[in-house]
Design a protein around this motif. Structure first.
Motif, PDB file in Angstrom:
ATOM      1  N   GLN A 122      62.159  25.082  -7.413  1.00  0.00           N
ATOM      2  CA  GLN A 122      63.162  24.086  -7.452  1.00  0.00           C
ATOM      3  C   GLN A 122      63.089  22.989  -6.350  1.00  0.00           C
ATOM      4  OE1 GLN A 122      66.558  25.178  -9.602  1.00  0.00           O
ATOM      5  NE2 GLN A 122      65.516  26.482 -10.894  1.00  0.00           N
ATOM      6  N   THR A 123      63.411  21.562  -6.624  1.00  0.00           N
ATOM      7  CA  THR A 123      63.544  20.722  -5.440  1.00  0.00           C
ATOM      8  C   THR A 123      64.804  20.906  -5.034  1.00  0.00           C
ATOM      9  OG1 THR A 123      62.262  19.288  -7.004  1.00  0.00           O
ATOM     10  CG2 THR A 123      63.435  18.388  -5.254  1.00  0.00           C
ATOM     11  N   SER A 124      64.999  20.641  -3.703  1.00  0.00           N
ATOM     12  CA  SER A 124      66.129  20.822  -3.099  1.00  0.00           C
ATOM     13  C   SER A 124      66.873  19.401  -2.980  1.00  0.00           C
ATOM     14  CB  SER A 124      65.836  20.896  -1.180  1.00  0.00           C
ATOM     15  OG  SER A 124      67.232  20.828  -0.559  1.00  0.00           O
ATOM     16  N   ALA A 145      66.079  20.144 -17.166  1.00  0.00           N
ATOM     17  CA  ALA A 145      64.560  19.827 -16.676  1.00  0.00           C
ATOM     18  C   ALA A 145      64.855  19.061 -15.657  1.00  0.00           C
ATOM     19  CB  ALA A 145      63.782  19.716 -17.451  1.00  0.00           C
ATOM     20  N   CYS A 146      65.309  17.886 -15.663  1.00  0.00           N
ATOM     21  CA  CYS A 146      65.462  16.759 -14.609  1.00  0.00           C
ATOM     22  C   CYS A 146      65.986  17.360 -13.416  1.00  0.00           C
ATOM     23  CB  CYS A 146      66.258  15.658 -14.999  1.00  0.00           C
ATOM     24  SG  CYS A 146      65.465  14.598 -16.441  1.00  0.00           S
ATOM     25  N   SER A 147      67.482  18.388 -13.572  1.00  0.00           N
ATOM     26  CA  SER A 147      68.101  18.880 -12.507  1.00  0.00           C
ATOM     27  C   SER A 147      67.134  19.714 -11.758  1.00  0.00           C
ATOM     28  CB  SER A 147      69.131  19.354 -13.037  1.00  0.00           C
ATOM     29  OG  SER A 147      69.049  20.527 -13.590  1.00  0.00           O
ATOM     30  N   LYS A 148      66.053  20.204 -12.264  1.00  0.00           N
ATOM     31  CA  LYS A 148      65.533  21.023 -11.525  1.00  0.00           C
ATOM     32  C   LYS A 148      64.168  20.667 -10.617  1.00  0.00           C
ATOM     33  CE  LYS A 148      65.790  25.127 -14.856  1.00  0.00           C
ATOM     34  NZ  LYS A 148      66.448  25.828 -14.011  1.00  0.00           N
ATOM     35  N   ILE A 149      63.862  19.244 -10.724  1.00  0.00           N
ATOM     36  CA  ILE A 149      63.083  18.533  -9.965  1.00  0.00           C
ATOM     37  C   ILE A 149      63.598  17.246  -9.463  1.00  0.00           C
ATOM     38  CG2 ILE A 149      61.030  19.314 -11.406  1.00  0.00           C
ATOM     39  CD1 ILE A 149      60.687  16.740 -12.903  1.00  0.00           C
ATOM     40  N   GLY A 150      65.011  17.010  -9.515  1.00  0.00           N
ATOM     41  CA  GLY A 150      65.455  15.878  -8.857  1.00  0.00           C
ATOM     42  C   GLY A 150      65.241  14.567  -9.756  1.00  0.00           C
ATOM     43  N   ALA A 151      64.405  14.697 -10.898  1.00  0.00           N
ATOM     44  CA  ALA A 151      64.548  13.256 -11.762  1.00  0.00           C
ATOM     45  C   ALA A 151      65.719  12.933 -12.135  1.00  0.00           C
ATOM     46  CB  ALA A 151      63.496  13.686 -12.969  1.00  0.00           C
TER      47      ALA A 151
END
Length: 509
Positions: free
Chosen positions: A143-145, A73-79
């Motif tokens: 998703q975040t780039s 999940a963190c990888s999908k928003i860059g957290a």
């Protein structure tokens, strides 16, 4: 900008119905399609909470599929995913939270006592309660780039001064380690493992779990190692490869059922976290089971070497894997000759990005593209590597890295103690056992029970010394430094005065 590919999403398209994760406690099976969907739902939930790229997300949890759901999940928003060691004390957890300043803290309900709320600026949430809402919620649509150098994970490891360091792992470093492992160790989608090493360790996340998930295999999460149960689970889940620390192998070999157990699907047993006793090699060889040791550290991989398990060279970690470099150098940075000992250096895309907010420490560790490990090694005439010691005084007990200086500082604050030295003494089961040598102030005394209780005020139980010896004088070198080598070499010396010893509890690990 080198863009990051969401390989879990790709895997969910390529292998949607293959089992990705199994909850070892409940036997719940999660397919790649479901894992990606859950991660997307956690990502949507966090985004709605205002989490942005670069924000730290702390997770305090035993091994459980939700750890991987939150990781992806963190990888999908860059957290940045920050798993913390639930074995630490509340004050130690509080210190780490204060250091990484997270926006959210997710914790299993049994660890509520570790999240005391003294630090401001973060929102603690019980995983079990939040998950119920998340799973019935919405998946993140866009998703975040991200670039390959963006941070994905931060794992805390101890420092030589006793202060924990946040090891920042980028997408490049984690994915390079996973890809290198898949290629060098010949992993396939038919491979399956049980993750016993905690997911707050690089071994629990990066040694086998992420490589096997990348290739489409199966990862079983186990929150507690029990030898008899492990024998059953390894066979029940058709495991083909597993990583255990030497203390776990010791536990297995003590069970009479292990003598008669067969592991028909198992390709190889791996050992890591600490030097493995030679007798473990002998037992596995007698059973016709493939066995080998590995080497790594949080800052690099942790996978760096490959050896054919059929060779069974005791203590050998093999040769460099396909996509990384290794060398052993002397104090002048020159490669040593075969058989000579020097410092082990590692190179490759799998190296960590740096220590969190510690530029000087980062610069000292990473020089000219090489990680200076601080470990001493040698190479034999066949090009195989051996770890022969550590430059620093780190203790490895039961697979846990323990740094003596912080314990020494705390013990020396006790009104009865004048000086102390904490060392790791050889132990058949734990690899090393934390041992404190102390001198007392005139007219003072201290019991083992009292010393143990005092240390428990500051540290998690796995860190505290298991033995406390009172001696007349701490040995020193010619320049006045504490001579720990003399203590270790002469740990059978006659203890002058009364020696006190705390209980050798095995359930404190």
């Amino acid at each position: 900008m080198e863009r990051v590919t969401d390989w879990l999403q790709k895997r969910s398209i390529i292998s949607p119905d293959r089992v990705a994760l199994v909850n070892g406690s409940s036997n719940e099976m999660i397919t790649y399609r479901s894992l990606d969907a859950r991660a997307a739902k956690w990502a949507y939930y966090m985004k709605e909470k205002g989490i942005q790229k670069g924000d730290r997300i702390v997770v305090i949890s035993k091994n459980h599929p939700v750890c991987f759901e939150l990781l992806f999940a963190c990888s999908k928003i860059g957290a940045v995913f920050v798993p913390l060691n639930w074995r630490l004390s509340s004050s130690e957890i509080d210190s780490l939270i204060g250091d990484c300043t997270p926006e959210l803290v997710f914790f299993q309900s049994e660890f509520g006592h570790l999240v005391n709320g003294r630090q401001k600026g973060y929102k603690p949430e019980k995983i079990e309660e939040t998950a119920n809402a998340v799973y019935g919620g919405t998946e993140l649509a866009s998703q975040t780039s991200l670039s390959k150098d963006d941070p994905w994970v931060m794992v805390y490891t101890g420092g030589t001064t006793g202060k924990s360091k946040g090891v920042v792992l980028s997408y490049k470093s984690i994915n390079a380690n996973a890809l290198n492992t898949v290629i060098s160790w010949n992993l396939t989608e038919e491979d399956s493992t049980i993750t016993y090493l905690p997911t707050f360790h690089t071994g629990g996340l990066n040694a086998l779990s992420l490589p096997i998930l990348m290739i489409g295999g199966k990862v079983v999460t186990a929150d507690r190692f029990q030898p008899l149960q492990a024998i059953d689970m390894l066979n029940h889940h058709g495991c083909t490869i597993v990583l255990l620390v030497p203390t776990m192998y010791h536990g297995l070999m003590e069970e009479k059922e292990f003598k008669h157990a067969s592991f028909p699907k198992m390709k190889v047993f791996l050992s890591g976290g600490a030097p493995c006793p030679g007798k473990v090699y002998d037992v596995f060889k007698s059973k016709g089971l493939q066995f080998k040791e590995g080497y790594g550290l949080t800052e690099a991989g942790p996978n760096n070497f490959y050896i054919d398990p059929g060779r069974m060279k005791k203590g050998c970690i093999g040769k460099s894997m396909m996509l990384n470099e290794v060398k052993v150098v002397d104090d002048n940075g020159q490669r040593v000759k075969p058989g000579d000992v020097g410092e082990l250096l590692l190179g490759g895309d799998h190296l960590f990005k740096g220590y969190w907010q510690m530029p000087e420490e980062t610069a000292a560790a990473l020089k000219d593209g090489w990680l200076h490990t601080g470990d001493l090694a040698r190479v034999d005439h066949e090009g195989d590597y051996y770890i022969v010691g550590r430059k620093k005084d780190m203790i490895i007990s039961g697979g846990e890295n323990i740094y003596p200086q912080e314990i020494e500082h705390w013990l020396c604050e006790h009104p009865s103690i004048s000086e102390c030295a904490v060392v790791g003494l050889p132990h058949e089961k734990w690899g090393e056992v934390v041992t404190a040598y102390v001198t007392l102030r005139d007219g003072r005394s201290i019991s083992g029970t009292e010393a143990k209780a005092y240390c428990l005020e500051k540290f998690g139980a796995f860190k505290i010394p298991k033995h406390y010896h009172v001696i007349d004088e701490i040995p020193k070198t010619d320049v006045g430094k504490v001579n720990k080598k003399a203590l270790v070499e002469n740990h059978t010396l006659k203890i002058k005065g009364k020696s006190t010893c705390s209980s050798n509890t095995t359930n404190s690990r």
